[in-house]
Design an enzyme around this catalytic site. Structure first.
Site, mmCIF file in Angstrom:
data_model
loop_
_atom_site.group_PDB
_atom_site.id
_atom_site.type_symbol
_atom_site.label_atom_id
_atom_site.label_comp_id
_atom_site.label_asym_id
_atom_site.label_seq_id
_atom_site.Cartn_x
_atom_site.Cartn_y
_atom_site.Cartn_z
ATOM 1 N N ARG A 1 0.813 -1.230 0.000
ATOM 2 C CA ARG A 1 0.000 0.000 0.000
ATOM 3 C C ARG A 1 0.842 1.273 0.000
ATOM 4 N NH1 ARG A 1 -2.805 -3.078 3.564
ATOM 5 N NH2 ARG A 1 -4.635 -4.052 2.611
ATOM 6 N N LYS B 1 3.041 12.084 -10.380
ATOM 7 C CA LYS B 1 2.210 11.189 -11.203
ATOM 8 C C LYS B 1 3.024 9.968 -11.599
ATOM 9 C CE LYS B 1 -0.395 14.326 -14.083
ATOM 10 N NZ LYS B 1 -0.789 14.440 -15.493
ATOM 11 N N GLU C 1 10.344 20.551 -23.580
ATOM 12 C CA GLU C 1 9.646 20.809 -22.305
ATOM 13 C C GLU C 1 10.285 22.015 -21.601
ATOM 14 O OE1 GLU C 1 6.913 19.260 -21.511
ATOM 15 O OE2 GLU C 1 7.005 17.246 -22.400
ATOM 16 N N LYS D 1 7.657 23.769 -12.315
ATOM 17 C CA LYS D 1 6.713 22.646 -12.238
ATOM 18 C C LYS D 1 6.247 22.462 -10.792
ATOM 19 C CE LYS D 1 5.180 18.185 -13.637
ATOM 20 N NZ LYS D 1 5.357 16.921 -14.304
ATOM 21 N N GLU E 1 -4.595 18.181 -10.347
ATOM 22 C CA GLU E 1 -4.950 18.531 -11.712
ATOM 23 C C GLU E 1 -6.410 18.925 -11.902
ATOM 24 O OE1 GLU E 1 -4.193 15.599 -14.865
ATOM 25 O OE2 GLU E 1 -2.656 17.014 -15.479
ATOM 26 N N ARG F 1 -2.793 23.259 -13.253
ATOM 27 C CA ARG F 1 -1.835 22.295 -13.799
ATOM 28 C C ARG F 1 -2.029 22.113 -15.299
ATOM 29 N NH1 ARG F 1 0.203 17.106 -10.274
ATOM 30 N NH2 ARG F 1 1.498 16.155 -11.843
ATOM 31 N N ASN G 1 0.167 21.631 -20.109
ATOM 32 C CA ASN G 1 -0.185 20.948 -21.354
ATOM 33 C C ASN G 1 -0.103 21.854 -22.580
ATOM 34 O OD1 ASN G 1 -0.655 18.362 -20.354
ATOM 35 N ND2 ASN G 1 -2.662 18.991 -19.594
ATOM 36 N N HIS H 1 0.343 20.454 -26.054
ATOM 37 C CA HIS H 1 0.183 19.007 -25.940
ATOM 38 C C HIS H 1 -1.064 18.457 -26.616
ATOM 39 C CE1 HIS H 1 3.618 19.206 -23.352
ATOM 40 N NE2 HIS H 1 3.552 17.931 -23.016
ATOM 41 N N HIS I 1 0.000 15.497 -28.702
ATOM 42 C CA HIS I 1 -0.485 14.130 -28.446
ATOM 43 C C HIS I 1 -1.190 13.564 -29.677
ATOM 44 C CE1 HIS I 1 -0.555 14.673 -23.786
ATOM 45 N NE2 HIS I 1 0.583 14.164 -24.208
ATOM 46 N N HIS J 1 8.247 12.396 -28.070
ATOM 47 C CA HIS J 1 7.281 13.292 -27.443
ATOM 48 C C HIS J 1 7.688 14.766 -27.615
ATOM 49 C CE1 HIS J 1 4.357 14.812 -24.625
ATOM 50 N NE2 HIS J 1 5.323 15.369 -23.912
HETATM 51 N N1 LIG Z 1 4.862 11.240 -14.581
HETATM 52 C C1 LIG Z 1 4.832 12.343 -15.272
HETATM 53 O O1 LIG Z 1 4.422 13.392 -14.794
HETATM 54 C C2 LIG Z 1 5.333 12.311 -16.685
HETATM 55 C C3 LIG Z 1 5.532 13.508 -17.381
HETATM 56 C C4 LIG Z 1 6.056 13.445 -18.671
HETATM 57 C C5 LIG Z 1 6.352 12.222 -19.246
HETATM 58 N N2 LIG Z 1 6.135 11.078 -18.534
HETATM 59 C C6 LIG Z 1 6.458 9.749 -19.115
HETATM 60 O O2 LIG Z 1 7.851 9.710 -19.348
HETATM 61 C C7 LIG Z 1 8.107 8.746 -20.380
HETATM 62 C C8 LIG Z 1 9.138 9.300 -21.310
HETATM 63 O O3 LIG Z 1 10.320 9.534 -20.613
HETATM 64 P P1 LIG Z 1 11.724 9.717 -21.346
HETATM 65 O O4 LIG Z 1 11.575 10.669 -22.449
HETATM 66 O O5 LIG Z 1 12.724 9.993 -20.284
HETATM 67 O O6 LIG Z 1 11.938 8.295 -22.039
HETATM 68 P P2 LIG Z 1 12.700 6.944 -21.626
HETATM 69 O O7 LIG Z 1 12.621 6.703 -20.172
HETATM 70 O O8 LIG Z 1 12.188 5.894 -22.534
HETATM 71 O O9 LIG Z 1 14.203 7.276 -22.021
HETATM 72 C C9 LIG Z 1 14.551 7.518 -23.348
HETATM 73 C C10 LIG Z 1 15.652 6.588 -23.846
HETATM 74 O O10 LIG Z 1 16.904 7.012 -23.304
HETATM 75 C C11 LIG Z 1 17.552 5.928 -22.623
HETATM 76 N N3 LIG Z 1 18.290 6.583 -21.539
HETATM 77 C C12 LIG Z 1 17.796 7.133 -20.411
HETATM 78 N N4 LIG Z 1 18.757 7.779 -19.751
HETATM 79 C C13 LIG Z 1 19.903 7.615 -20.444
HETATM 80 C C14 LIG Z 1 21.229 8.081 -20.269
HETATM 81 N N5 LIG Z 1 21.571 8.883 -19.246
HETATM 82 N N6 LIG Z 1 22.163 7.701 -21.179
HETATM 83 C C15 LIG Z 1 21.799 6.933 -22.253
HETATM 84 N N7 LIG Z 1 20.553 6.499 -22.495
HETATM 85 C C16 LIG Z 1 19.610 6.855 -21.595
HETATM 86 C C17 LIG Z 1 16.437 5.019 -22.213
HETATM 87 O O11 LIG Z 1 16.879 3.693 -22.039
HETATM 88 C C18 LIG Z 1 15.485 5.141 -23.409
HETATM 89 O O12 LIG Z 1 15.928 4.328 -24.460
HETATM 90 C C19 LIG Z 1 6.766 8.460 -21.031
HETATM 91 O O13 LIG Z 1 6.338 7.181 -20.660
HETATM 92 C C20 LIG Z 1 5.842 9.510 -20.445
HETATM 93 O O14 LIG Z 1 4.510 9.050 -20.318
HETATM 94 C C21 LIG Z 1 5.638 11.106 -17.281
HETATM 95 ZN ZN LIG Z 2 5.130 16.699 -22.289
#
Ligand SMILES: NC(=O)c1ccc[n+]([C@@H]2O[C@H](COP(=O)([O-])OP(=O)(O)OC[C@H]3O[C@@H](n4cnc5c(N)ncnc54)[C@H](O)[C@@H]3O)[C@@H](O)[C@H]2O)c1
Ligand SMILES: [Zn+2]
Length: 358
Positions: A119, A141, A183, A225, A235, A239, A243, A246, A250, A263
């Site tokens: 939990r 999130k 971003e 942020k 949200e 918040r 977006n 976006h 999206h 993205h």
């Molecule tokens: N929780 C939230 O508020 C929130 C906000 C925005 C995005 N997200 C989520 O984040 C995700 C995208 O995150 P991302 O863009 O970081 O993608 P990711 O985690 O897939 O990383 C991108 C790529 O880079 C590689 N990588 C990561 N760090 C590295 C490093 N230091 N050196 C070499 N390679 C590295 C990873 O293995 C991957 O192949 C999505 O799933 C999205 O939904 C969440």
């Molecule tokens: Zn975004």
């Protein structure tokens, strides 16, 4: 350092070089149980898994290392299940913690594991992508994808600590780094004209990976942020400004097929289009629209779309099934000027079609 003010769930975000090798000391200060889990992915673990595990051990922790595949597909219930089994086998307890070592994918997945195992157990984020450092690791999130769509299962679970090691960005593929910059630029447009002007000045230094400038800019993004999230944790209003760009972004990701655009690339186009809509609806000055487009170009991000009529129709359709729709109307975040936006703006469909065509 940036503080996220959420009452008794407040936490710090530390930003700078060399943090991954000091992660043990940082976690020791949190007063947690020695048994813990590092969740990472198959690209990040070989680069940083050992330094992090070593630092934790040196500080008296007993980490188990769990590696999931790299990429969006890893954000699945199947991997959540596999993580639970490993946590149980390693006998993690209420005061044990999960450390997310990787990009947004690992952060969202590990955060959901931490939010739900027993939990909810403590959670520490060590984001290694620019997007992770300025966006996904702040705000609480967490969640995973279903076949039916992205992020459909999730929770709000705030970390105890976020450590952004700017050195880790050196190994990030260039395209991923540029994508994160979309971003970063967004924060300037929605909240801070001075940050935007600084980015215009310092974009070359950022692209070169100057650690000091990177750390300062990342800190400002986290601060923004955090401020927005603190005012609207679940949200319901403000918040929404996060977006900006976006709705179109999206839609573009969904219609082009996930994977074609990163993205950040999709929201780069989305923000340039949103700037165009802002000029038409809120009178954003033409000079500011140009500055916005130029800054995304300087960051090496795409800004053009020139969608054909069938593509435009698909995009508008996709916007309508996105989450930010009430009563069939797409709500936009639009800018009055760089640094100031309004949310909940309605835009005539013909106008959306028009900006997508150019
Ligand atoms: N929780 C939230 O508020 C929130 C906000 C925005 C995005 N997200 C989520 O984040 C995700 C995208 O995150 P991302 O863009 O970081 O993608 P990711 O985690 O897939 O990383 C991108 C790529 O880079 C590689 N990588 C990561 N760090 C590295 C490093 N230091 N050196 C070499 N390679 C590295 C990873 O293995 C991957 O192949 C999505 O799933 C999205 O939904 C969440
Ligand atoms: Zn975004």
């Amino acid at each position: 350092m940036v503080q996220v003010p959420l009452g008794n769930r407040s936490y710090d975000i530390r930003i700078g070089p060399g943090l991954l090798s000091r992660i043990g000391e940082e976690c020791a200060a949190l007063g947690l149980n020695s048994r813990c889990a590092i969740i990472s992915d198959s690209k990040v673990e070989p680069l940083y898994g050992r330094i992090v595990a070593k630092s934790l051990r040196k500080a008296g922790f007993a980490p188990v290392l769990i590696t999931v595949p790299s990429g969006e597909k890893a954000k699945s219930l199947k991997n959540i299940h596999a993580c639970y089994d490993r946590l149980a086998a390693h006998r993690l307890e209420r005061k044990s913690f999960v450390l997310a070592l990787g990009g947004g994918v690992v952060g969202d997945l590990a955060g959901f594991v931490a939010a739900t195992y027993l939990r909810g157990i403590p959670f520490v984020q060590a984001p290694t992508t620019l997007l992770g450092q300025v966006d996904s690791s702040v705000g609480g999130k967490v969640g995973v994808n279903l076949k039916a769509g992205k992020n459909l299962v999730g929770a709000f679970h705030q970390p105890k600590l976020v450590l952004c090691d700017v050195d880790a960005l050196r190994t990030l593929p260039r395209r991923e780094f540029r994508s994160g910059l979309a971003e970063v630029i967004k924060y300037g447009i929605i909240y801070d004209g001075e940050l935007f002007a600084r980015l215009e000045q310092d974009m070359e230094a950022l692209l070169r990976g100057e650690p000091q400038i990177l750390a300062e800019v990342i800190a400002r993004c986290c601060e923004i942020k955090a401020e927005v999230v603190a005012q609207d944790e679940t949200e319901s209003g403000l918040r929404a400004i996060l977006n900006f760009g976006h709705s179109i972004g999206h839609a573009l990701e969904a219609v082009a097929g996930y994977g074609k655009y990163l993205h950040g690339e999709a929201i780069s186009i989305g923000q340039v289009k949103a700037a165009d809509l802002s000029a038409r609806v809120l009178g954003l000055a033409a000079g500011e629209v140009q500055r916005i487009q130029r800054l995304f170009e300087q960051a090496g991000l795409p800004t053009q779309l020139k969608a054909s009529l069938p593509l435009r129709k698909k995009l508008v359709q996709a916007m309508k099934v996105d989450k930010k729709v009430s009563r069939g109307e797409v709500k936009f975040v639009l800018a009055q000027k760089i640094g100031q936006v309004q949310f909940g703006c309605t835009v005539p469909e013909t106008m959306i079609q028009e900006v997508l065509s150019i």
